[in-house]
Design an enzyme around this catalytic site. Sequence first.
Site, short mmCIF file in Angstrom:
data_model
loop_
_atom_site.label_atom_id
_atom_site.label_comp_id
_atom_site.label_asym_id
_atom_site.label_seq_id
_atom_site.Cartn_x
_atom_site.Cartn_y
_atom_site.Cartn_z
N SER A 30 -0.58 4.41 5.43
CA SER A 30 0.35 3.31 5.13
C SER A 30 -0.25 1.94 5.48
O SER A 30 0.02 0.95 4.79
CB SER A 30 1.67 3.53 5.88
OG SER A 30 1.44 3.64 7.27
N GLU A 105 -12.96 9.89 4.94
CA GLU A 105 -12.92 8.65 5.74
C GLU A 105 -14.16 8.54 6.61
O GLU A 105 -14.74 7.46 6.76
CB GLU A 105 -11.66 8.63 6.62
CG GLU A 105 -10.39 8.40 5.81
CD GLU A 105 -9.12 8.55 6.64
OE1 GLU A 105 -8.12 7.94 6.27
OE2 GLU A 105 -9.12 9.29 7.64
C1 5RP Z 1 -5.52 9.27 7.25
C2 5RP Z 1 -5.73 8.45 8.47
C3 5RP Z 1 -4.88 7.24 8.62
O1 5RP Z 1 -5.70 6.13 8.69
C4 5RP Z 1 -4.08 7.36 9.87
O2 5RP Z 1 -3.34 8.58 9.81
C5 5RP Z 1 -3.14 6.19 10.07
O3 5RP Z 1 -2.18 6.19 9.06
P1 5RP Z 1 -1.02 5.09 9.01
O4 5RP Z 1 -1.67 3.79 8.72
O5 5RP Z 1 -0.13 5.57 7.89
O6 5RP Z 1 -0.32 5.12 10.35
O7 5RP Z 1 -6.56 8.71 9.29
O8 5RP Z 1 -6.31 10.43 7.27
#
Ligand code: 5RP
Length: 236
Positions: A30, A105
């Site tokens: 998000s 990532e």
């Molecule tokens: C996805 C991730 C996201 O960056 C992490 O979960 C943070 O997500 P958000 O910005 O929705 O809190 O690692 O694999």
Amino acid sequence: MSGPDLRRAAAARAVDLVADGMRLGIGTGSTANAFILLLGERVRAGLDVIGVPTSEATRAACEAEGIRLGSLEEYPELDLTVDGADEIDANLRLIKGGGGALLREKIVAHASRRMVVIADAAKHVPVLGAFPLPIEVNLFGFGATFKAIQKAVESAGCAGEMTLRKASGGQPYVTDGGHAIVDARLQAIPEPERLSAALWAVPGVVEHGLFLGLATAAILAEARGDEAVVTVLGSP
Ligand code: 5RP
């Protein structure tokens, strides 16, 4: 001041780091989505960048914003990656993968000269581990891999419950790479480097969500009254 406002404030500071001609890694989640929306506005105003998405969801979000995309085959070295995180410690060590995109990532962050994390300041913690650590695994031999992960976790001085992540329909969650995820609820990870090495020694482990030595800066937004105050750790 809501969560979306804080995410947008952190994302806005990160968009200011983007310059014409950059090759950009684009994160998932998000907070990364808030960045994609702001980046899309800049692109439509004439900014020329190429983005490498870290998930199929991010690919779709970037395409909807008209952001030009490429791959690490075409652009094996990136100038900057902007991504969210689930936890960040004072040494810019991260837990990532809450959204299931940890493998791509990490590959994208590793290919980048700089990785800037954008997050709500509540994710800045003294010790990593309250957030469950995602561990991406190949499903072949899952029973043996699961046991080996438990031993690896114990050998690194950690303990806790481990579960196979489920999708909303109850079936095992499948990553963009076709793997499963084990979430390790460890409460605290006293030595992240030790746990990282122990997990990498397990053959069925494809990747884990400890990002160590990858982030160069974190942009953290917190609410003070009606305002979002942004703090920067490290060198963006
Ligand atoms: C996805 C991730 C996201 O960056 C992490 O979960 C943070 O997500 P958000 O910005 O929705 O809190 O690692 O694999």
